[in-house]
Design a protein around this motif. Structure first.
Motif, PDB file in Angstrom:
ATOM      1  N   LEU A 275     -77.220 125.236  36.642  1.00  0.00           N
ATOM      2  CA  LEU A 275     -76.675 124.541  38.252  1.00  0.00           C
ATOM      3  C   LEU A 275     -77.884 123.016  38.122  1.00  0.00           C
ATOM      4  O   LEU A 275     -78.680 123.269  39.128  1.00  0.00           O
ATOM      5  CB  LEU A 275     -77.278 125.590  39.689  1.00  0.00           C
ATOM      6  CG  LEU A 275     -76.441 126.043  39.186  1.00  0.00           C
ATOM      7  CD1 LEU A 275     -76.987 127.467  39.514  1.00  0.00           C
ATOM      8  CD2 LEU A 275     -75.300 126.166  40.041  1.00  0.00           C
TER       9      LEU A 275
ATOM     10  N   ASP B 190     -77.520 120.492  39.385  1.00  0.00           N
ATOM     11  CA  ASP B 190     -78.038 119.257  40.561  1.00  0.00           C
ATOM     12  C   ASP B 190     -78.775 119.805  41.654  1.00  0.00           C
ATOM     13  O   ASP B 190     -78.831 119.722  43.066  1.00  0.00           O
ATOM     14  CB  ASP B 190     -76.650 118.903  40.866  1.00  0.00           C
ATOM     15  CG  ASP B 190     -75.389 118.670  39.947  1.00  0.00           C
ATOM     16  OD1 ASP B 190     -76.855 117.567  39.142  1.00  0.00           O
ATOM     17  OD2 ASP B 190     -74.498 118.377  40.577  1.00  0.00           O
ATOM     18  N   ILE B 191     -78.996 121.269  41.594  1.00  0.00           N
ATOM     19  CA  ILE B 191     -80.169 121.710  42.418  1.00  0.00           C
ATOM     20  C   ILE B 191     -81.122 122.127  42.422  1.00  0.00           C
ATOM     21  O   ILE B 191     -81.023 123.232  41.133  1.00  0.00           O
ATOM     22  CB  ILE B 191     -79.442 123.177  42.636  1.00  0.00           C
ATOM     23  CG1 ILE B 191     -77.566 123.186  43.388  1.00  0.00           C
ATOM     24  CG2 ILE B 191     -79.410 123.881  43.686  1.00  0.00           C
ATOM     25  CD1 ILE B 191     -76.879 124.657  43.387  1.00  0.00           C
TER      26      ILE B 191
ATOM     27  N   SER C 145     -72.801 130.285  37.871  1.00  0.00           N
ATOM     28  CA  SER C 145     -72.539 129.538  38.833  1.00  0.00           C
ATOM     29  C   SER C 145     -72.178 129.270  40.433  1.00  0.00           C
ATOM     30  O   SER C 145     -72.154 128.329  41.548  1.00  0.00           O
ATOM     31  CB  SER C 145     -72.643 128.366  37.637  1.00  0.00           C
ATOM     32  OG  SER C 145     -73.655 128.437  36.642  1.00  0.00           O
ATOM     33  N   ASN C 146     -70.666 129.537  39.543  1.00  0.00           N
ATOM     34  CA  ASN C 146     -69.908 128.806  40.948  1.00  0.00           C
ATOM     35  C   ASN C 146     -69.837 129.732  42.269  1.00  0.00           C
ATOM     36  O   ASN C 146     -70.016 128.762  43.482  1.00  0.00           O
ATOM     37  CB  ASN C 146     -68.886 129.477  40.430  1.00  0.00           C
ATOM     38  CG  ASN C 146     -67.970 128.619  39.040  1.00  0.00           C
ATOM     39  OD1 ASN C 146     -67.652 127.306  39.606  1.00  0.00           O
ATOM     40  ND2 ASN C 146     -67.252 129.054  38.326  1.00  0.00           N
TER      41      ASN C 146
ATOM     42  N   VAL D 197     -73.199 130.423  43.143  1.00  0.00           N
ATOM     43  CA  VAL D 197     -73.878 129.832  43.650  1.00  0.00           C
ATOM     44  C   VAL D 197     -73.151 128.378  44.721  1.00  0.00           C
ATOM     45  O   VAL D 197     -73.608 128.294  45.735  1.00  0.00           O
ATOM     46  CB  VAL D 197     -75.601 129.412  43.172  1.00  0.00           C
ATOM     47  CG1 VAL D 197     -75.762 128.591  43.715  1.00  0.00           C
ATOM     48  CG2 VAL D 197     -75.433 130.915  42.706  1.00  0.00           C
ATOM     49  N   LYS D 198     -72.818 128.222  43.947  1.00  0.00           N
ATOM     50  CA  LYS D 198     -71.858 126.766  44.326  1.00  0.00           C
ATOM     51  C   LYS D 198     -71.159 127.101  45.996  1.00  0.00           C
ATOM     52  O   LYS D 198     -71.477 126.547  47.238  1.00  0.00           O
ATOM     53  CB  LYS D 198     -71.366 125.972  43.420  1.00  0.00           C
ATOM     54  CG  LYS D 198     -72.339 125.471  42.773  1.00  0.00           C
ATOM     55  CD  LYS D 198     -70.853 124.218  41.548  1.00  0.00           C
ATOM     56  CE  LYS D 198     -72.332 124.513  40.521  1.00  0.00           C
ATOM     57  NZ  LYS D 198     -71.276 123.434  38.839  1.00  0.00           N
ATOM     58  N   GLN D 199     -70.247 128.137  45.666  1.00  0.00           N
ATOM     59  CA  GLN D 199     -69.362 128.600  46.862  1.00  0.00           C
ATOM     60  C   GLN D 199     -70.236 128.921  47.996  1.00  0.00           C
ATOM     61  O   GLN D 199     -69.516 129.175  49.600  1.00  0.00           O
ATOM     62  CB  GLN D 199     -68.637 129.471  46.434  1.00  0.00           C
ATOM     63  CG  GLN D 199     -67.673 129.315  45.512  1.00  0.00           C
ATOM     64  CD  GLN D 199     -66.767 130.359  45.457  1.00  0.00           C
ATOM     65  OE1 GLN D 199     -66.927 131.434  45.895  1.00  0.00           O
ATOM     66  NE2 GLN D 199     -65.650 130.244  44.249  1.00  0.00           N
TER      67      GLN D 199
ATOM     68  N   LEU E 298     -73.159 128.216  48.707  1.00  0.00           N
ATOM     69  CA  LEU E 298     -73.995 127.363  49.351  1.00  0.00           C
ATOM     70  C   LEU E 298     -72.859 126.260  50.641  1.00  0.00           C
ATOM     71  O   LEU E 298     -73.682 125.941  51.200  1.00  0.00           O
ATOM     72  CB  LEU E 298     -74.465 126.426  48.589  1.00  0.00           C
ATOM     73  CG  LEU E 298     -75.843 126.831  48.142  1.00  0.00           C
ATOM     74  CD1 LEU E 298     -76.501 125.930  46.715  1.00  0.00           C
ATOM     75  CD2 LEU E 298     -77.185 126.967  48.729  1.00  0.00           C
ATOM     76  N   ASP E 299     -71.855 125.953  50.686  1.00  0.00           N
ATOM     77  CA  ASP E 299     -70.608 125.913  51.738  1.00  0.00           C
ATOM     78  C   ASP E 299     -70.176 126.507  52.133  1.00  0.00           C
ATOM     79  O   ASP E 299     -69.623 126.215  52.513  1.00  0.00           O
ATOM     80  CB  ASP E 299     -69.487 124.999  50.615  1.00  0.00           C
ATOM     81  CG  ASP E 299     -70.058 123.909  49.723  1.00  0.00           C
ATOM     82  OD1 ASP E 299     -70.817 123.654  49.675  1.00  0.00           O
ATOM     83  OD2 ASP E 299     -69.059 123.898  48.744  1.00  0.00           O
TER      84      ASP E 299
END
Length: 355
Positions: free
Chosen positions: A203, A205-206, A297-298, A300-302, A304-305
């Motif tokens: 990840l 970008d984080i 990874s997916n 975590v991204k979901q 954060l949104d």
């Protein structure tokens, strides 16, 4: 008044709560701490009046997110536990408060001393507290029989029953002004640093601030900063984070939700209490992951949104301590009245005691 406070040290949460409660308890009298367990990473030397210590019954973790049962069994000694319970002078105190500590519970039972089981685990005496769809018999047995007491005062994310109160939130968190500085705070002591780095580096970008038992000073590895476990440092990281990834314990999730931070949890495999907490956290729209798999990874991204529910407090720390003291005093007075009644009925025993 002399207060005996048994604190479980199989993790940092119990100790962190005890440190927060201490100034309030000391308003009622002299407090002596019994610290039991050997898994905590917090320094208690300047913050808790520890008079008695024991290795107790400690939890040990594997490097893959689960309990190390072999290591736990190897360090367990029933004879030692019995001797420590026999030698623990609970009878010299006006009240006994027990935060899920087995040796103190045995000592009180042997000596007929009433105690209050106070803390998160006490809440599981109520069947109204969330559980997984499939209950675990051994897990239920441990939660209800590991540290039996005369009375129970539980803490949980919500008031599921009349003896369950709000979480104890640290003053540092209560007075904080939360901000989002872009990083994600990570505390997963049941995973190795190597495993965490392998997953988090994907990840890119984080930015992650990972609190680790292994490191003694700050270490930076690309988008991951490893930090030594420190109460103040962890508080600051959490207050200024975008979100927190941690186990499904109690104290840290409660503080994260109170701050309005996004929370993701990975329960310790095989630890039934954490599986129960995870069920409760689902009511706050908190994602629960069984492991760091290929979809991590997916996820975590979901996350954060996403949007999550914030924790509201119904009781202050001062009112919680007042409730514990009031309950403990009542138990002691009941015992004194029962003893007086018994001696009135058996005057020969009364004369013997006076002699």
């Amino acid at each position: 008044m002399k207060i005996f406070y048994a604190v479980q040290a199989t993790g940092n949460g119990h100790i962190a709560r005890a440190i927060e409660l201490m100034p309030y308890l000391q308003q009622y009298g002299e407090v002596d701490i019994f610290l039991s367990g050997s898994n905590s990473s917090l320094d208690t030397s300047q913050k808790l009046p520890v008079k008695y210590r024991s290795k107790g019954v400690s939890l040990f973790y594997s490097n893959k997110g689960g309990l190390d049962y072999w290591k736990m069994l190897k360090h367990f000694s029933p004879l030692k536990v019995f001797k420590e319970a026999k030698d623990l002078p609970v009878e010299k105190y006006d009240i006994v408060i027990n935060d899920f500590e087995s040796i103190t519970s045995h000592a009180c039972r042997m000596k007929n001393i009433p105690s209050v089981n106070f803390g998160h685990q006490a809440s599981f005496m109520s069947d109204k507290v969330p559980r997984p769809k499939k209950k675990n018999f051994a897990g239920e047995l441990i939660l209800k029989k590991y540290a039996p007491a005369r009375s129970y005062i539980g803490l949980h994310f919500e008031q599921y029953d009349d003896f369950i109160l709000s979480p104890v939130i640290k003053n540092k968190i209560l007075s904080a002004r939360p901000a989002d500085k872009g990083h994600v705070t990570v505390y997963l002591p049941h995973y190795s640093d190597l495993q965490l780095a392998k997953k988090l580096k994907n990840l890119k970008d984080i930015e992650f601030e990972v609190f680790s038992k292994r490191v003694k000073q700050k270490e930076v590895n690309k988008n991951i900063t490893f930090l030594p476990i420190d109460n103040n440092g962890f508080n600051e990281s959490m207050i200024h984070s975008k979100g927190i990834i941690t186990g499904a314990g109690f104290e840290t999730p409660a503080e994260a939700l109170y701050l309005g931070k996004k929370l993701m949890v990975l329960p310790i495999k095989g630890q039934y209490e954490q599986l129960c907490n995870a069920e409760a956290l689902k009511n706050f729209n908190v994602p629960v992951l069984e492991e760091m798999d290929a979809l991590f990874s997916n996820s975590v991204k979901q996350w954060l949104d996403s949007e999550q529910k914030k924790l509201t407090l119904q009781y202050s720390t001062e009112s919680i301590v007042s409730k514990v003291i009031y309950t403990a005093r009542g138990l002691r007075e009941d015992r004194s009245n029962q003893l007086s009644t018994y001696l009135d009925i058996h005057p020969s025993l009364s004369r013997l005691l006076l002699d």
